[in-house]
Design a protein around this motif. Structure first.
Motif, PDB file in Angstrom:
ATOM      1  N   THR A 245      13.012   2.446 -21.068  1.00  0.00           N
ATOM      2  CA  THR A 245      13.145   1.322 -20.151  1.00  0.00           C
ATOM      3  C   THR A 245      13.331   1.867 -18.744  1.00  0.00           C
ATOM      4  O   THR A 245      13.689   3.044 -18.565  1.00  0.00           O
ATOM      5  N   ASN A 246      13.073   1.052 -17.749  1.00  0.00           N
ATOM      6  CA  ASN A 246      13.187   1.464 -16.352  1.00  0.00           C
ATOM      7  C   ASN A 246      14.561   2.090 -16.099  1.00  0.00           C
ATOM      8  O   ASN A 246      15.596   1.456 -16.327  1.00  0.00           O
ATOM      9  N   PRO A 247      14.608   3.350 -15.630  1.00  0.00           N
ATOM     10  CA  PRO A 247      15.891   4.032 -15.452  1.00  0.00           C
ATOM     11  C   PRO A 247      16.716   3.530 -14.277  1.00  0.00           C
ATOM     12  O   PRO A 247      17.871   3.930 -14.114  1.00  0.00           O
ATOM     13  N   GLY A 248      16.133   2.666 -13.432  1.00  0.00           N
ATOM     14  CA  GLY A 248      16.906   2.099 -12.329  1.00  0.00           C
ATOM     15  C   GLY A 248      17.105   3.038 -11.158  1.00  0.00           C
ATOM     16  O   GLY A 248      18.113   2.951 -10.451  1.00  0.00           O
ATOM     17  N   TRP A 281       8.214   5.104 -14.267  1.00  0.00           N
ATOM     18  CA  TRP A 281       9.185   4.628 -13.284  1.00  0.00           C
ATOM     19  C   TRP A 281       9.934   5.764 -12.597  1.00  0.00           C
ATOM     20  O   TRP A 281      10.789   5.514 -11.740  1.00  0.00           O
ATOM     21  N   SER A 282       9.638   6.996 -12.946  1.00  0.00           N
ATOM     22  CA  SER A 282      10.335   8.129 -12.330  1.00  0.00           C
ATOM     23  C   SER A 282       9.496   8.820 -11.266  1.00  0.00           C
ATOM     24  O   SER A 282       9.938   9.802 -10.669  1.00  0.00           O
ATOM     25  N   LEU A 283       8.288   8.321 -11.015  1.00  0.00           N
ATOM     26  CA  LEU A 283       7.386   8.958 -10.062  1.00  0.00           C
ATOM     27  C   LEU A 283       7.230   8.131  -8.797  1.00  0.00           C
ATOM     28  O   LEU A 283       7.537   6.937  -8.767  1.00  0.00           O
ATOM     29  N   GLY A 284       6.686   8.766  -7.777  1.00  0.00           N
ATOM     30  CA  GLY A 284       6.329   8.055  -6.547  1.00  0.00           C
ATOM     31  C   GLY A 284       7.521   7.366  -5.920  1.00  0.00           C
ATOM     32  O   GLY A 284       8.576   7.956  -5.706  1.00  0.00           O
ATOM     33  N   LYS A 285       7.370   6.084  -5.644  1.00  0.00           N
ATOM     34  CA  LYS A 285       8.436   5.313  -5.010  1.00  0.00           C
ATOM     35  C   LYS A 285       9.438   4.788  -6.039  1.00  0.00           C
ATOM     36  O   LYS A 285      10.306   3.993  -5.725  1.00  0.00           O
ATOM     37  N   LYS A 286       9.261   5.209  -7.290  1.00  0.00           N
ATOM     38  CA  LYS A 286      10.153   4.779  -8.364  1.00  0.00           C
ATOM     39  C   LYS A 286      10.166   3.262  -8.513  1.00  0.00           C
ATOM     40  O   LYS A 286      11.211   2.639  -8.750  1.00  0.00           O
ATOM     41  N   ASP A 287       8.980   2.677  -8.379  1.00  0.00           N
ATOM     42  CA  ASP A 287       8.855   1.235  -8.562  1.00  0.00           C
ATOM     43  C   ASP A 287       7.896   0.890  -9.695  1.00  0.00           C
ATOM     44  O   ASP A 287       7.535  -0.266  -9.886  1.00  0.00           O
ATOM     45  N   GLY A 288       7.503   1.912 -10.461  1.00  0.00           N
ATOM     46  CA  GLY A 288       6.597   1.676 -11.570  1.00  0.00           C
ATOM     47  C   GLY A 288       5.137   1.621 -11.179  1.00  0.00           C
ATOM     48  O   GLY A 288       4.267   1.499 -12.047  1.00  0.00           O
TER      49      GLY A 288
END
Length: 347
Positions: A245-248, A281-288
């Motif tokens: 799930t999205n790590p936030g 969700w852990s890459l780039g801008k962390k926005d998925g």
């Protein structure tokens, strides 16, 4: 509002019955989903809202539901989206979209909605056209023929399974222009129907992403998240399927939540949602938004709307077996989860 929350949580909790093992291990699970996804992407490319390809795809889905024994219909809706010219002028484009709906009737008034958008990206500007984004040749196997394929297999597997709660399948259009079809669906729902909607499950972008994610809505209560998102993750673990799930990492998107798809329309209305997607969700801008690590096959780490990347041939070459395997994994998780939540009759 509090009484409605308690009602939804209690209704979903009563449905958890741990019945997944035999069905989930069926050897051909996911085959129907991947075959349907490949068929839709191959024969209905350019499924932009309001185009002949979109209308033909909608009719094909209606026929598929009908052949399964469901009563199915196509709902037309009128809307519009803006087009930006090369000199930054904006013009409105009017469209008539087609949303396909089929229902597996339960014995109680509560319902669970399973949805996936059938449309592909329509260029929104001259710049999009110049960069070959969207258009008549975009197959959209990842975005979102695969999601529709999984929805169809769930319908096929559930057609003869009695359930206490209604399961409503929806193939929406207009998602790429700002969830126009989902907005129309919500606008047509009565207050009673909204109250009795226990959960909206959205299937989108299941293939290209590095990881499979199950995310709740920002407004989905913790009690419902436990019965839906957390239960999906538990099923995945039991089956040996990697899911998370999205790590936030981005404060704009709290841990375990999602954004930017049809589910958000229902989340804003206070209806519990579960988003199923594959991204990173852990890459780039962390926005998925960045789906995977950058590579020669995916130079920007995404396949979004690109006619050269989001097609069967490219994905089969770059990610051999991914379409079939990811379709199978999602069905293996979602089928037992939906049976539990809809209170399938034990055999």
């Amino acid at each position: 509002m509090l009484s409605a929350l308690r009602h939804r949580t209690a209704a979903l909790a009563l449905g958890v019955c741990f019945i997944f093992s035999a069905q989930a291990r069926a050897p051909h699970t996911g085959e129907f989903a991947s075959n349907q996804a490949r068929h839709i992407a191959t024969y209905f490319p350019g499924r932009m809202t309001g185009t002949p390809a979109e209308m033909l795809a909608a009719d094909y889905l209606r026929q598929q539901f009908s052949q399964m024994g469901y009563q199915s219909d196509i709902r037309k809706f009128n809307s519009r989206y803006s087009w930006t010219t090369h000199d930054n002028q904006q013009n409105w484009q009017n469209v008539t979209g087609s949303t396909v709906i089929a229902a597996h009737e339960g014995t109680h008034p509560q319902q669970i909605i399973i949805m996936a958008h059938l449309d592909t990206y329509a260029p929104r500007s001259d710049a999009d056209t110049n960069h070959n984004l969207g258009g008549l040749t975009l197959q959209g196997i990842d975005d979102n023929a695969a999601g529709v394929g999984v929805m169809l297999e769930l319908a096929e597997q559930l057609k003869s399974v009695p359930t206490e709660y209604t399961i409503r399948f929806m193939a929406t259009s207009g998602e790429e222009e700002g969830s126009l079809g989902a907005e129309n669906v919500l606008s047509r729902m009565s207050e009673r129907e909204k109250k009795h909607t226990l959960l909206v499950i959205n299937l989108d972008n299941l293939i290209v992403g590095d990881n499979l994610y199950f995310n709740s809505g920002k407004k989905t209560p913790a009690s419902v998240r436990k019965l839906t998102r957390d239960r999906a993750l538990a099923i995945a673990r039991n089956l040996g399927i990697k899911a998370t799930t999205n790590p936030g990492l981005n404060p704009a998107f709290p841990q375990g939540t999602s954004c930017c798809n049809d589910a958000c329309v229902f989340d804003k209305a206070g209806i519990p949602v579960l988003s199923v997607e594959a991204t990173n969700w852990s890459l780039g801008k962390k926005d998925g938004y960045q789906q995977r690590a950058k590579s020669k096959a995916f130079p920007d780490g995404v396949s979004w709307h690109d006619i050269k990347l989001d097609n069967i041939q490219h994905i089969d070459q770059a990610l051999p077996g991914r379409i079939d395997r990811r379709s199978r994994d999602v069905v293996r998780i979602m089928l037992p989860l939906v049976k539990e939540l809809a209170k399938a009759e034990k055999k």
